[in-house]
Design a protein around this motif. Structure first.
Motif, short mmCIF file in Angstrom:
data_model
loop_
_atom_site.label_atom_id
_atom_site.label_comp_id
_atom_site.label_asym_id
_atom_site.label_seq_id
_atom_site.Cartn_x
_atom_site.Cartn_y
_atom_site.Cartn_z
N VAL A 1 0.85 -1.19 0.00
CA VAL A 1 0.00 0.00 0.00
C VAL A 1 0.88 1.23 0.00
CG1 VAL A 1 -1.80 1.29 1.19
CG2 VAL A 1 -1.84 -1.18 1.23
N TYR A 2 0.58 2.15 -0.91
CA TYR A 2 1.32 3.40 -1.03
C TYR A 2 0.38 4.58 -0.81
CZ TYR A 2 5.72 1.53 -2.91
OH TYR A 2 6.92 0.91 -3.07
N SER A 3 0.94 5.73 -0.45
CA SER A 3 0.18 6.97 -0.29
C SER A 3 0.13 7.72 -1.61
CB SER A 3 0.85 7.85 0.77
OG SER A 3 2.11 8.30 0.30
N ALA A 4 -0.61 8.83 -1.61
CA ALA A 4 -0.72 9.65 -2.82
C ALA A 4 0.63 10.20 -3.24
CB ALA A 4 -1.71 10.79 -2.58
N GLU A 5 1.57 10.32 -2.31
CA GLU A 5 2.91 10.81 -2.63
C GLU A 5 3.80 9.69 -3.16
OE1 GLU A 5 0.66 13.22 -0.13
OE2 GLU A 5 1.44 11.24 0.42
N LYS A 6 3.20 8.53 -3.42
CA LYS A 6 3.92 7.36 -3.92
C LYS A 6 4.98 6.89 -2.92
CE LYS A 6 1.67 7.26 -7.88
NZ LYS A 6 0.88 8.47 -7.81
N LYS A 7 4.65 6.97 -1.64
CA LYS A 7 5.51 6.47 -0.58
C LYS A 7 4.86 5.23 0.02
CE LYS A 7 8.51 9.89 -0.69
NZ LYS A 7 9.93 9.67 -1.10
N GLN A 8 5.66 4.19 0.29
CA GLN A 8 5.09 2.96 0.82
C GLN A 8 4.59 3.15 2.24
OE1 GLN A 8 7.25 -0.73 0.12
NE2 GLN A 8 6.57 -1.53 2.09
N ILE A 9 3.35 2.74 2.48
CA ILE A 9 2.74 2.78 3.81
C ILE A 9 2.97 1.45 4.52
CG2 ILE A 9 0.58 2.98 5.08
CD1 ILE A 9 -0.46 4.70 2.73
N ALA A 10 2.72 0.35 3.81
CA ALA A 10 2.80 -0.96 4.46
C ALA A 10 2.95 -2.07 3.43
CB ALA A 10 1.55 -1.21 5.30
N ASP A 11 3.55 -3.16 3.88
CA ASP A 11 3.51 -4.44 3.17
C ASP A 11 2.41 -5.24 3.84
OD1 ASP A 11 3.86 -7.04 2.33
OD2 ASP A 11 6.02 -7.02 2.48
N LEU A 12 1.26 -5.39 3.16
CA LEU A 12 0.10 -6.00 3.79
C LEU A 12 0.26 -7.49 4.01
CD1 LEU A 12 -2.89 -4.28 1.93
CD2 LEU A 12 -1.85 -3.65 4.10
N THR A 13 0.99 -8.16 3.14
CA THR A 13 0.99 -9.61 3.14
C THR A 13 2.31 -10.25 3.53
OG1 THR A 13 1.44 -9.56 0.77
CG2 THR A 13 -0.85 -9.73 1.43
N GLY A 14 3.41 -9.56 3.31
CA GLY A 14 4.68 -10.00 3.84
C GLY A 14 5.39 -11.12 3.11
N SER A 15 4.91 -11.53 1.95
CA SER A 15 5.60 -12.62 1.26
C SER A 15 6.98 -12.18 0.80
CB SER A 15 4.81 -13.08 0.04
OG SER A 15 3.72 -13.86 0.43
N ALA A 16 7.89 -13.10 0.80
CA ALA A 16 9.23 -12.87 0.25
C ALA A 16 9.77 -14.21 -0.18
CB ALA A 16 10.13 -12.22 1.30
#
Length: 373
Positions: A116-131
């Motif tokens: 999820v990113y903000s309107a400023e195109k900055k990451q807010i969160a990794d919702l699911t965490g897969s890697a």
């Protein structure tokens, strides 16, 4: 030129006694205003059909075929807005699934996550965490049953939210719901702290155009990015020389006590044995084990350095002697650690857990305020 395709949902907002669904996308039916934004033409985000439950159940889903950001540039996201914007405390729930073949699923190198990113195109969160090697998202092709859901609670107000893909394989989302007013203050447990690995594998061969400090999913990468000298690469955080108090270091502020580690390698084979990396509470050039603020230090051609860390304290990983590449950074919480309450936040623990198949899951992801059911 940016292409914008807009879907205006006409369904009424769902109300419950304690909460209000202010926006949603559920198997093709939407509330709120959803807009696909992409930097160029291409098969990037579509509303289509995916299969889950061992490839046996079809469902309308959003399909993400490209990462939200690539080589430092915005690519594509599914934007949602509501009248008045989103507020701190709004809860996001997503239900995604991948669709890998048996070889890719078993190989461990393919994965995808929902960011999820903000309107400023900055990451807010990794919702699911897969890697890579930590497949928290259900794979609809290889796994049976309903896809897992993931929750995240916003910690700030936002005018718009941008949902996008991370990772390196296609991912579908069958349900997204954003709820306001849900009571999460009573009877719950504090969120268990989880481990995290930053391996830089999603970066290009050389990415040197970032503005310092660059936020890499919670790591603050401080560097005067110069092509061919100081840059982030798929092999790690590459520094042409040793760190100073203002350049060439990584910082991290854990939310629970644990251990912070880094692996490193020399950039100069002729002087490989004299390269030193340190972890501590401040950056000092030419640091030794006796230097104030040093918690751990190691000298090697290729080595690992680890130090104990406490919650809500900023720690630094820096190159005390010589130019090096920090290959990976790992945070491992203490066995009984829970996410600490942020400074100046209300002293109330959120009723959230991180569980996989009935057990506490230690994976490579950001879990602040999120839940796996």
């Amino acid at each position: 030129m940016k292409k914008i395709f807009t879907l205006i949902a006409t369904a009424l907002l769902a109300l419950t006694a304690n909460a209000e669904t202010i926006a949603s996308w559920k198997t093709g039916t939407a509330t709120g205003t959803w807009t696909v934004e992409q930097a160029a033409d291409g098969y990037i985000i579509t509303d289509g059909t995916g299969k889950y439950n061992s490839n046996s159940t079809s469902v309308n889903a959003i399909k993400f075929t490209k990462s939200i950001v690539s080589s430092g540039e915005f690519q594509a996201a599914y934007k949602v807005t509501v009248e008045g914007g989103f507020k701190k405390g709004d809860k996001i729930t997503v239900q995604p699934f991948t669709s890998m073949n048996a070889t890719d699923y078993a190989g461990g190198s393919k994965y995808a996550n929902i960011l999820v990113y903000s309107a400023e195109k900055k990451q807010i969160a990794d919702l699911t965490g897969s890697a890579a090697g930590a497949l928290t998202v259900t794979d609809g092709h290889e796994e049976a049953g309903e896809p897992k859901t993931f929750d995240y609670t916003l910690d700030s107000d936002y005018d718009a939210l941008y949902f996008g893909r991370g990772g390196n394989t296609n991912i579908y989302v069958m349900n997204i719901e954003i709820v306001r007013g849900e009571d999460t203050t009573g009877g719950g447990e504090a969120a268990p702290a989880t481990s995290k690995v930053w391996d830089f594998s999603t970066f290009a061969a050389e990415e040197a155009e970032y503005t310092s400090p660059y936020d890499y999913d919670g790591l603050s990468c401080v560097m005067t990015y110069v092509s061919g000298k100081d840059y982030i690469t798929s092999k790690g955080f590459h520094a042409n020389g040793q760190s100073t108090a203002t350049n060439r270091y990584i910082s991290f502020k854990p939310t629970a006590a644990g251990t912070l580690s880094a692996t490193f390698t020399s950039n100069n084979a002729a002087d490989a044995a004299n390269r030193t990396t340190a972890i501590g509470t401040k950056v000092t050039k030419d640091a030794t084990a006796e230097t104030d603020g040093v918690l751990a230090i190691a000298t090697a051609e290729t080595g690992t350095v680890s130090a104990p860390v406490e919650a809500n304290t900023t720690y630094y990983i820096w190159l005390a002697v010589g130019g090096q590449t920090i290959k990976t950074v790992t945070y491992e919480p203490s066995a009984t650690a829970v996410e600490a309450i942020a400074e100046n936040a209300p002293a109330v623990a959120k009723a959230v857990k991180v569980i996989k198949n009935g057990k506490l899951y230690i994976g490579n992801y950001n879990v602040a305020g999120q839940q796996v059911k």
